[in-house]
Design an enzyme around this catalytic site. Structure first.
Site, PDB file in Angstrom:
ATOM      1  CD  GLU A  37       7.587 -11.757  23.668  1.00 50.95           C
ATOM      2  OE1 GLU A  37       7.874 -11.050  22.696  1.00 50.95           O
ATOM      3  OE2 GLU A  37       8.443 -12.262  24.421  1.00 50.95           O
ATOM      4  CB  CYS A  83      12.647 -13.023  26.485  1.00 57.53           C
ATOM      5  SG  CYS A  83      14.044 -13.438  27.518  1.00 57.53           S
ATOM      6  CD  GLU A 136      19.789 -15.310  23.277  1.00 60.18           C
ATOM      7  OE1 GLU A 136      18.661 -15.816  23.468  1.00 60.18           O
ATOM      8  OE2 GLU A 136      20.843 -15.926  23.427  1.00 60.18           O
ATOM      9  CE  LYS A 153      19.855   1.484  20.024  1.00 62.35           C
ATOM     10  NZ  LYS A 153      18.694   1.761  20.893  1.00 62.35           N
TER      11      LYS A 153
HETATM   12  P1  NAD Z   1      12.806  -4.023  20.297  1.00 61.99           P
HETATM   13  O1  NAD Z   1      13.069  -5.057  19.281  1.00 61.99           O
HETATM   14  O2  NAD Z   1      11.785  -3.005  20.018  1.00 61.99           O
HETATM   15  O3  NAD Z   1      14.144  -3.193  20.605  1.00 61.99           O
HETATM   16  C1  NAD Z   1      15.328  -3.834  21.008  1.00 61.99           C
HETATM   17  C2  NAD Z   1      16.513  -2.956  20.639  1.00 61.99           C
HETATM   18  O4  NAD Z   1      16.588  -2.861  19.216  1.00 61.99           O
HETATM   19  C3  NAD Z   1      16.434  -1.529  21.170  1.00 61.99           C
HETATM   20  O5  NAD Z   1      17.712  -1.117  21.592  1.00 61.99           O
HETATM   21  C4  NAD Z   1      16.011  -0.745  19.943  1.00 61.99           C
HETATM   22  O6  NAD Z   1      16.427   0.601  19.977  1.00 61.99           O
HETATM   23  C5  NAD Z   1      16.738  -1.505  18.844  1.00 61.99           C
HETATM   24  N1  NAD Z   1      16.185  -1.325  17.496  1.00 61.99           N
HETATM   25  C6  NAD Z   1      14.911  -1.033  17.139  1.00 61.99           C
HETATM   26  N2  NAD Z   1      14.826  -0.926  15.794  1.00 61.99           N
HETATM   27  C7  NAD Z   1      16.051  -1.171  15.289  1.00 61.99           C
HETATM   28  C8  NAD Z   1      16.593  -1.220  13.975  1.00 61.99           C
HETATM   29  N3  NAD Z   1      15.844  -0.987  12.899  1.00 61.99           N
HETATM   30  N4  NAD Z   1      17.903  -1.527  13.829  1.00 61.99           N
HETATM   31  C9  NAD Z   1      18.674  -1.788  14.902  1.00 61.99           C
HETATM   32  N5  NAD Z   1      18.225  -1.729  16.168  1.00 61.99           N
HETATM   33  C10 NAD Z   1      16.929  -1.422  16.363  1.00 61.99           C
HETATM   34  O7  NAD Z   1      12.532  -4.837  21.636  1.00 61.99           O
HETATM   35  P2  NAD Z   1      12.108  -4.261  23.045  1.00 61.99           P
HETATM   36  O8  NAD Z   1      10.711  -3.757  22.923  1.00 61.99           O
HETATM   37  O9  NAD Z   1      13.167  -3.362  23.567  1.00 61.99           O
HETATM   38  O10 NAD Z   1      12.133  -5.603  23.934  1.00 61.99           O
HETATM   39  C11 NAD Z   1      11.074  -6.486  23.941  1.00 61.99           C
HETATM   40  C12 NAD Z   1      11.346  -7.707  23.108  1.00 61.99           C
HETATM   41  O11 NAD Z   1      12.622  -8.245  23.420  1.00 61.99           O
HETATM   42  C13 NAD Z   1      10.373  -8.827  23.381  1.00 61.99           C
HETATM   43  O12 NAD Z   1       9.966  -9.432  22.179  1.00 61.99           O
HETATM   44  C14 NAD Z   1      11.178  -9.810  24.228  1.00 61.99           C
HETATM   45  O13 NAD Z   1      10.743 -11.136  24.200  1.00 61.99           O
HETATM   46  C15 NAD Z   1      12.523  -9.648  23.639  1.00 61.99           C
HETATM   47  N6  NAD Z   1      13.564 -10.102  24.575  1.00 61.99           N
HETATM   48  C16 NAD Z   1      14.191 -11.292  24.332  1.00 61.99           C
HETATM   49  C17 NAD Z   1      15.143 -11.779  25.214  1.00 61.99           C
HETATM   50  C18 NAD Z   1      15.841 -13.100  24.978  1.00 61.99           C
HETATM   51  O14 NAD Z   1      16.877 -13.323  25.566  1.00 61.99           O
HETATM   52  N7  NAD Z   1      15.350 -13.981  24.126  1.00 61.99           N
HETATM   53  C19 NAD Z   1      15.458 -11.032  26.343  1.00 61.99           C
HETATM   54  C20 NAD Z   1      14.808  -9.830  26.562  1.00 61.99           C
HETATM   55  C21 NAD Z   1      13.854  -9.372  25.657  1.00 61.99           C
END
Ligand code: NAD
Length: 478
Positions: A379, A280, A246, A171
């Site tokens: 962040e 991230c 992650e 997803k």
């Molecule tokens: P997000 O958590 O809003 O969304 C990530 C994914 O989760 C999306 O596909 C979203 O549709 C899905 N999602 C949202 N709610 C959900 C739920 N209730 N159940 C299941 N899935 C759900 O994150 P974002 O805004 O897309 O990305 C930014 C964040 O990601 C930042 O905090 C960043 O640091 C982190 N990030 C971490 C890494 C790493 O490797 N540590 C890499 C990239 C991004």
């Protein structure tokens, strides 16, 4: 109009509802996605299960590796087209999008080559017994990914799962998923059996939560925000399945007075402007020893003023942010910092000629940030750098470890003993000494501690995450 990829075929969503695909550099809609729901997830999980019981489950590790290697070659042969797609979907500068496609292809190459090199063990045991330890796929793996590096994330999360013989249901983010969909065609062309890879697009709280709650998945890996990570881990706990997280970061770059400052400068700017700071592992805290604070910060200010956000084609330091909400969020951090009296030491430019509807934010640099200020702790996920002075080595270590996160740290010093001492005391998943590696690093195990998550991706270790161990004890008699 894009469709889901289920059982090797493009498939319309069950609800018939769609979501718009926005170009962040203009704010305009240029395509539509399926708004997936529980019924779509159900079909995707069933297809993955069927693949495990069919051709995919019977495929040898060598042949799995060959499929992934072919995917790598196809990605490379179509790299410019894929980079243009990635840049349009995310707004990132073309040179960064090109790099992301190269990295995605490299994941396929790396894990394609490694697929047949994860071996079990034979254990000496009691007389008349033969014991082997087998490494086996978990089964159906669920992958939930963010929007910041969609092509790289596909390579990093889905590809090692496939290398180990799992069948994946992905997803991707509703904000950027076109490269993941394009990779489905590439996987099919490379000979990946139907059902080994399934992609359902949609919203997190609909398709995402339906996937994590599905009784047919055996493993879930999530990359995204700590808040959603908590929800995903709870869903995994309900089902007692393995969960890799992650999450975010607030990574420090520590500059000691004896550092090669010329070298450090370029890395410092890139680590916070790359991908508009939506990384991230962004180096979002710059810790500078008090003895060089004024002179070094003056140099950072000069460099920062030259930075700019522009369209993908302008190929400046950063592109627009991903959407209006993210732009508002980042501008909120900048506004509150100014209102709280923090010195805004420098701000880059938004390049002239960018479309008015794009989500551009000029990179911002704040100095003398108090250690408990939100810019020092939270962040931002945008091009905002907080500079904080420190006195000596112990103070630097304490400060570097002071946030709830623990993803990366950068250490800038010529003193070899200090390099090792400080690296050993960092509470995080990767440490860079006189360099900084935000993004990329296919071969290097990556992941966090504390609120940055747990489990490791990238490198050979990712393969160990994606397989389970079965011990077989045989009494063979005399
Ligand atoms: P997000 O958590 O809003 O969304 C990530 C994914 O989760 C999306 O596909 C979203 O549709 C899905 N999602 C949202 N709610 C959900 C739920 N209730 N159940 C299941 N899935 C759900 O994150 P974002 O805004 O897309 O990305 C930014 C964040 O990601 C930042 O905090 C960043 O640091 C982190 N990030 C971490 C890494 C790493 O490797 N540590 C890499 C990239 C991004």
């Amino acid at each position: 109009m894009k469709q889901h990829f289920i059982a090797g075929e493009w498939t319309p969503g069950a609800s018939g509802e769609t979501l718009p695909v926005l170009d962040p550099s203009t704010g305009e809609v240029f395509d539509q996605l399926q708004r997936g729901n529980a019924a779509d997830i159900d079909r995707a999980v069933a297809a993955a299960r069927a693949a495990l019981e069919g051709d995919w489950g019977r495929m040898t590790a060598v042949d799995r590796g060959r499929v992934l290697s072919r995917m790598s070659l196809i990605m490379l042969s179509r790299s410019e087209e894929l980079a243009l797609l990635e840049a349009r979907d995310t707004g990132k500068p073309m040179s960064q999008a090109r790099n992301d496609i190269q990295v995605a292809a490299r994941y396929c190459e790396f894990y394609g080559g490694a697929a047949d090199k994860v071996h079990g063990q034979a254990i000496p045991y009691m007389e008349d017994f033969h014991v082997v330890v087998l490494r086996e796929p978990y089964g159906v793996t669920a992958h939930i990914l963010p929007w910041n590096y969609p092509a790289q994330m596909f390579g990093r999360s889905v590809v090692p799962a496939l290398a180990m013989g799992n069948a994946a249901v992905l997803k991707p983010s509703e904000d950027a998923c076109l490269s993941a969909l394009a990779f489905c065609d590439i996987a099919k062309e490379a000979g990946l059996p139907a059902g080994a890879l399934n992609v359902v697009t949609g919203l997190g709280e609909e398709a995402g939560s339906a996937l994590t709650a599905h009784t047919g998945i055996d493993f879930v890996t999530f990359t995204g925000s700590p808040e959603v990570g908590t929800i995903v881990q709870k869903a995994a706990a309900e089902r007692h399945i393995k969960c890799v997280l992650e999450l975010g970061g607030k990574s420090p770059q520590i500059v000691f007075e004896d550092a090669d400052l010329d070298r450090a400068l370029g890395f410092i700017l890139k680590a916070i402007t790359q991908n508009g700071g939506q990384t991230c592992s962004a180096g979002s805290r710059l810790l500078v020893q008090a003895s060089i604070y004024d002179s070094f910060v003056a140099r950072v200010v000069e460099r920062f003023k030259e930075s700019a956000a522009g369209t993908p084609a302008m190929d400046r330091d950063c592109g627009p942010l991903i959407n209006a909400a993210q732009k508002q969020r980042v501008e909120g951090f900048i506004r509150r910092a100014v209102e709280s009296g923090l010195p805004l030491l420098a701000q880059g430019q938004v390049a002239s000629g960018v479309p008015a509807g794009g989500y551009y934010v000029a990179p911002a640099l704040f100095g003398n940030v108090p250690r408990d200020h939100e810019l020092a702790c939270n962040e931002v996920f945008g091009p905002v750098l907080a500079i904080i002075p420190f006195t000596d080595e112990d103070d630097a270590i304490k400060l570097a470890n002071a946030t709830e996160f623990g993803l990366l740290a950068g250490i800038w010093t010529r003193d070899g003993g200090r390099q090792t001492r400080v690296a050993k005391r960092m509470r995080c998943g990767q440490v860079y000494i006189n360099c900084y590696g935000a993004g990329g690093g296919v071969e290097l195990p990556f992941g966090g501690v504390k609120k940055s998550g747990h489990g490791r991706e990238k490198g050979f270790m990712a393969l160990e995450e994606f397989c389970t161990v079965k011990t077989v004890v045989q009494y063979h008699g005399r």
